[in-house]
Design a protein around this motif. Structure first.
Motif, PDB file in Angstrom:
ATOM      1  N   LEU A 236      -7.985   6.414  13.688  1.00  0.00           N
ATOM      2  CA  LEU A 236      -8.776   5.726  12.531  1.00  0.00           C
ATOM      3  C   LEU A 236      -7.729   6.550  11.883  1.00  0.00           C
ATOM      4  CD1 LEU A 236     -12.276   6.529  13.493  1.00  0.00           C
ATOM      5  CD2 LEU A 236     -11.270   4.111  12.814  1.00  0.00           C
ATOM      6  N   THR A 237      -7.251   7.619  11.442  1.00  0.00           N
ATOM      7  CA  THR A 237      -6.652   8.411  10.755  1.00  0.00           C
ATOM      8  C   THR A 237      -5.342   7.910  10.744  1.00  0.00           C
ATOM      9  OG1 THR A 237      -7.939  10.609  10.316  1.00  0.00           O
ATOM     10  CG2 THR A 237      -5.408  10.823   9.472  1.00  0.00           C
ATOM     11  N   GLY A 238      -5.075   8.020  11.840  1.00  0.00           N
ATOM     12  CA  GLY A 238      -3.349   7.368  11.980  1.00  0.00           C
ATOM     13  C   GLY A 238      -3.492   5.903  11.547  1.00  0.00           C
ATOM     14  N   ILE A 239      -3.973   5.281  11.874  1.00  0.00           N
ATOM     15  CA  ILE A 239      -4.257   3.461  11.294  1.00  0.00           C
ATOM     16  C   ILE A 239      -3.907   3.553  10.393  1.00  0.00           C
ATOM     17  CG2 ILE A 239      -5.055   1.680  11.091  1.00  0.00           C
ATOM     18  CD1 ILE A 239      -6.169   1.842  14.309  1.00  0.00           C
ATOM     19  N   GLY A 240      -4.705   5.021   9.178  1.00  0.00           N
ATOM     20  CA  GLY A 240      -4.624   4.301   7.877  1.00  0.00           C
ATOM     21  C   GLY A 240      -3.339   5.238   7.374  1.00  0.00           C
ATOM     22  N   ILE A 241      -2.981   6.238   7.788  1.00  0.00           N
ATOM     23  CA  ILE A 241      -1.768   6.011   6.680  1.00  0.00           C
ATOM     24  C   ILE A 241      -0.732   5.209   7.547  1.00  0.00           C
ATOM     25  CG2 ILE A 241      -0.057   7.430   7.574  1.00  0.00           C
ATOM     26  CD1 ILE A 241      -1.781   9.883   8.037  1.00  0.00           C
ATOM     27  N   ILE A 242      -0.500   4.536   8.119  1.00  0.00           N
ATOM     28  CA  ILE A 242       0.519   3.143   8.567  1.00  0.00           C
ATOM     29  C   ILE A 242      -0.288   2.567   7.472  1.00  0.00           C
ATOM     30  CG2 ILE A 242       0.498   1.296  10.558  1.00  0.00           C
ATOM     31  CD1 ILE A 242       2.300   3.993  11.272  1.00  0.00           C
ATOM     32  N   ILE A 243      -1.283   1.903   7.587  1.00  0.00           N
ATOM     33  CA  ILE A 243      -1.944   1.083   6.255  1.00  0.00           C
ATOM     34  C   ILE A 243      -0.999   1.239   5.108  1.00  0.00           C
ATOM     35  CG2 ILE A 243      -3.800  -0.002   5.110  1.00  0.00           C
ATOM     36  CD1 ILE A 243      -5.520   0.136   7.413  1.00  0.00           C
ATOM     37  N   ILE A 244      -1.498   2.728   4.834  1.00  0.00           N
ATOM     38  CA  ILE A 244      -0.259   2.909   3.799  1.00  0.00           C
ATOM     39  C   ILE A 244       1.105   3.019   3.231  1.00  0.00           C
ATOM     40  CG2 ILE A 244      -0.737   4.994   1.752  1.00  0.00           C
ATOM     41  CD1 ILE A 244      -3.051   5.999   2.865  1.00  0.00           C
ATOM     42  N   LEU A 245       1.496   2.815   4.388  1.00  0.00           N
ATOM     43  CA  LEU A 245       2.668   3.139   4.341  1.00  0.00           C
ATOM     44  C   LEU A 245       2.911   1.413   5.045  1.00  0.00           C
ATOM     45  CD1 LEU A 245       3.477   5.962   6.765  1.00  0.00           C
ATOM     46  CD2 LEU A 245       4.020   5.875   4.481  1.00  0.00           C
ATOM     47  N   LYS A 246       3.056   0.849   4.977  1.00  0.00           N
ATOM     48  CA  LYS A 246       3.276  -0.256   5.495  1.00  0.00           C
ATOM     49  C   LYS A 246       2.689  -1.074   3.924  1.00  0.00           C
ATOM     50  CE  LYS A 246       4.611  -0.008   9.476  1.00  0.00           C
ATOM     51  NZ  LYS A 246       6.384  -0.073   9.878  1.00  0.00           N
ATOM     52  N   GLN A 247       1.853  -0.960   3.513  1.00  0.00           N
ATOM     53  CA  GLN A 247       1.412  -1.710   1.746  1.00  0.00           C
ATOM     54  C   GLN A 247       2.250  -1.780   1.516  1.00  0.00           C
ATOM     55  OE1 GLN A 247      -0.462  -4.533   3.052  1.00  0.00           O
ATOM     56  NE2 GLN A 247      -0.367  -4.061   4.830  1.00  0.00           N
ATOM     57  N   ILE A 248       2.995  -0.601   0.809  1.00  0.00           N
ATOM     58  CA  ILE A 248       3.263   0.552  -0.155  1.00  0.00           C
ATOM     59  C   ILE A 248       4.310  -1.246  -0.401  1.00  0.00           C
ATOM     60  CG2 ILE A 248       5.430   1.938  -1.394  1.00  0.00           C
ATOM     61  CD1 ILE A 248       3.337   4.074   0.040  1.00  0.00           C
ATOM     62  N   PRO A 249       5.560  -1.045   0.054  1.00  0.00           N
ATOM     63  CA  PRO A 249       6.091  -2.157   0.193  1.00  0.00           C
ATOM     64  C   PRO A 249       5.723  -3.264  -0.634  1.00  0.00           C
ATOM     65  CG  PRO A 249       6.923  -0.964   1.843  1.00  0.00           C
ATOM     66  CD  PRO A 249       5.508  -0.698   1.645  1.00  0.00           C
ATOM     67  N   HIS A 250       4.747  -3.893  -0.045  1.00  0.00           N
ATOM     68  CA  HIS A 250       4.401  -5.491  -0.533  1.00  0.00           C
ATOM     69  C   HIS A 250       3.564  -5.134  -1.718  1.00  0.00           C
ATOM     70  CE1 HIS A 250       4.804  -7.290   3.533  1.00  0.00           C
ATOM     71  NE2 HIS A 250       5.114  -6.095   4.147  1.00  0.00           N
ATOM     72  N   PHE A 251       2.675  -4.147  -2.194  1.00  0.00           N
ATOM     73  CA  PHE A 251       2.539  -3.387  -3.589  1.00  0.00           C
ATOM     74  C   PHE A 251       3.167  -3.848  -4.838  1.00  0.00           C
ATOM     75  CE2 PHE A 251       1.033  -0.325  -6.478  1.00  0.00           C
ATOM     76  CZ  PHE A 251      -0.626  -1.260  -6.626  1.00  0.00           C
ATOM     77  N   PHE A 252       4.757  -2.781  -3.864  1.00  0.00           N
ATOM     78  CA  PHE A 252       5.836  -3.033  -5.533  1.00  0.00           C
ATOM     79  C   PHE A 252       6.417  -4.325  -5.269  1.00  0.00           C
ATOM     80  CE2 PHE A 252       4.787   1.005  -5.122  1.00  0.00           C
ATOM     81  CZ  PHE A 252       4.359   1.906  -6.657  1.00  0.00           C
ATOM     82  N   GLY A 253       6.287  -5.872  -4.405  1.00  0.00           N
ATOM     83  CA  GLY A 253       6.955  -6.458  -4.242  1.00  0.00           C
ATOM     84  C   GLY A 253       8.081  -6.984  -3.418  1.00  0.00           C
ATOM     85  N   TYR A 254       8.334  -5.538  -2.143  1.00  0.00           N
ATOM     86  CA  TYR A 254       9.023  -6.056  -1.586  1.00  0.00           C
ATOM     87  C   TYR A 254       9.142  -6.392   0.029  1.00  0.00           C
ATOM     88  CZ  TYR A 254      13.116  -3.939   0.764  1.00  0.00           C
ATOM     89  OH  TYR A 254      14.305  -3.702   1.874  1.00  0.00           O
ATOM     90  N   ASP A 255       9.296  -7.554   0.103  1.00  0.00           N
ATOM     91  CA  ASP A 255       8.278  -8.088   0.950  1.00  0.00           C
ATOM     92  C   ASP A 255       9.943  -8.329   2.346  1.00  0.00           C
ATOM     93  OD1 ASP A 255       7.996 -10.282  -1.162  1.00  0.00           O
ATOM     94  OD2 ASP A 255       6.282  -9.229  -0.322  1.00  0.00           O
ATOM     95  N   ALA A 256      10.444  -7.063   2.835  1.00  0.00           N
ATOM     96  CA  ALA A 256      11.515  -7.182   4.293  1.00  0.00           C
ATOM     97  C   ALA A 256      11.108  -7.778   5.146  1.00  0.00           C
ATOM     98  CB  ALA A 256      12.264  -6.309   3.709  1.00  0.00           C
TER      99      ALA A 256
END
Length: 526
Positions: free
Chosen positions: A117-137
């Motif tokens: 659960l914790t690992g997935i939580g960290i992955i979600i955060i890391l993967k969403q930061i680019p989308h949060f700032f408008g980077y969609d590679a």
């Protein structure tokens, strides 16, 4: 179930907004048609949600299967051939359910589940930061450290610094502020704020922001940073998005290999998710795992027949459901209907939702899964809990979900072996009596071949002229390997002037001539 609709309806809206980009992103990462992800999400919500015994679990396409799907489509010669493997995989899952294979999920340590659960939580955060700032590679829902373009997660984060889009970042920050305000303050102020959820408000504000800033070059949000739902022109083009399996390839061995792979991986991910969601559930409901396999198998058969991706129960949507107050399976079912209605009636409106707003929703979900307080709690529980937990987290973050769980489980087994080695017996040494050391050795309740090394070490280290009292009254299971060690020791004891007193529930034996014969006479229950 309708008695809890006041809780389930708001939760289903949140799950819908979380599921929509994930369904599309996982389809993109899998090299499959975008509509196939929506099909899997709809069937996972409506069909699997109805059949499942889980009250708060949500099913749909899973990122953990993306690499398998991507490879299998190429190996089997096309998506329609791959759909045959999905149908067969569902049938195999039904067989797993009939054979009661659901019990496997209970053999994973709690520390590994919490690490997942914790690992997935960290992955979600890391993967969403680019989308949060408008980077969609990269595609949404990618849960691998090394992504489809061979770049690492951290290199993508560094790349985000040079690609921040003002409009996306601004509405992302506004959306995140709304979510935090709603969760911490407004939800406690009145029932209206509990019925209308923060994520819905954030999405509506996001759509309004997109419409109002289209003519502003600095704040305008590009098409690449909006939800991208297929928009059919008419009924025939809508139904034309469905694909159907090519059963002519059903006899090919490669199809069956992929089918078994899908069934095994999807079943394992589902069982682990069931275990995790049951731990998160504030009402502590227990999901019947065999029924869950039957539900997942049925869902995969239907998904494969109409062109959908493989389905599993998924932790991101399930945890979003729990955190939003979902109480019964109605929230999962309703979210499936929302997916159907939205892709038919309002696809153009959905395509105005900024991905940065959805990223803000997922950032909150990720944080609640990976709270810093959990790390402190696991550390306080000692190394037996903290090491498997930490290894699982690191494995998931730096490799992928299944590798991380496998590494955590492996470390958990090693911990068990170490503790088994240490706890096989209790040794008490008394002062010399009549010129001999008096030593009492008490065996544990279960003594197996794992304990051979520890017991052999203690027996070999006994000094000459020792009086050994061996107590096996508490022992309910004694492995034959241990009996053979005792038999060999009895022979050596005479040479080292060691007297043995064997105490068991059957009585006391001084210097037994044969341990093998003695333990053969013990009652079968012991």
């Amino acid at each position: 179930m309708f008695k809890t609709i006041k809780n389930d309806l708001p939760a289903s809206i949140v799950v819908f907004f979380v599921a929509l980009p994930l369904c599309l992103g996982i389809a993109l990462a899998s090299g499959a048609p975008l509509f196939s992800g929506l099909i899997a999400g709809i069937i996972g919500g409506v069909v699997v949600g109805s059949l499942s015994g889980s009250k708060i679990g949500v099913s749909g396409p899973a990122a953990g299967l993306a690499a398998i799907v991507l490879t299998a489509i190429g190996t089997l010669g096309g998506y329609q051939n791959f759909l045959v493997a999905v149908v067969l995989g569902g049938i195999i899952q039904l067989l797993f359910g009939v054979l009661k294979a659901g019990i496997i999920g209970y053999y994973f340590p709690s520390s590994v589940i919490k690490g997942m659960l914790t690992g997935i939580g960290i992955i979600i955060i890391l993967k969403q930061i680019p989308h949060f700032f408008g980077y969609d590679a990269n595609p949404e829902g990618d849960l691998f450290f090394f992504e489809v373009d061979s770049k690492g997660t951290f290199s993508e984060l560094i790349g985000t610094i040079n690609h921040i889009k003002l409009g996306s970042a601004l509405i992302g920050i506004i959306g995140l502020a709304i979510l935090i305000l709603w969760d911490k303050v407004l939800s406690k102020k009145g029932k209206i704020f509990q019925l209308v959820q923060g994520p819905l408000v954030a999405v509506v504000i996001g759509i309004i922001f997109f419409i109002m800033t289209q003519s502003n070059e600095a704040l305008a949000i590009s098409q690449s940073h909006l939800v991208s739902v297929p928009v059919p022109e008419d009924a025939s083009s809508f139904f034309g998005q469905f694909s159907f399996p090519n059963f002519n390839v059903i006899t090919k061995p490669d199809v069956w290999i992929v089918a078994f792979t899908i069934a095994l991986v999807a079943s394992l991910e589902t069982l682990l998710c069931v275990e995790a969601t049951d731990k998160l559930d504030p009402n502590k409901n227990v999901t019947p795992t065999n029924r869950e396999l039957l539900a997942q198998g049925t869902g995969n058969i239907l998904s494969g027949l109409v062109g959908g991706l493989p389905i599993t129960q998924v932790i991101v949507r399930s945890s979003a459901n729990i955190q939003s107050g979902g109480v019964s399976k109605m929230s999962a079912i309703i979210h499936g209907f929302f997916l159907i209605i939205s892709v038919i009636l309002i696809p153009r409106l959905l395509n105005m939702i900024p991905l940065s707003v959805l990223a803000a929703i997922l950032l909150v979900v990720g944080y609640k899964l990976a709270k810093p307080s959990l790390f402190k709690k696991m550390a306080k529980l000692g190394w037996k809990q903290s090491i498997p937990f930490t290894v699982t987290v690191l494995g998931i973050v730096f490799i992928d979900l299944l590798y991380g769980i496998g590494l955590g489980l492996g470390i958990g087994i090693i911990v068990i072996l170490i503790k088994s080695y240490q706890n096989s017996h209790f040794l008490h040494i008394e002062d010399k009596s009549n010129g001999k050391h008096k030593i009492k050795m008490t065996f544990a309740e279960e003594v197996t071949f794992f304990n051979k090394g520890a017991i052999l070490k203690e027996l070999d280290s006994l000094p000459r002229d020792t009086y050994l009292e061996l107590d096996v009254r508490k022992t309910r299971y004694l492995d034959n390997d241990i009996i053979e060690i005792l038999e060999d020791f009895a022979f050596k004891a005479n040479e080292r002037n060691i007297d043995i007193k064997l105490i068991s529930e059957r009585g006391i034996v001084e210097n037994p001539s044969s341990f093998i014969e003695f333990f053969k006479l013990r009652p079968k229950t012991t």
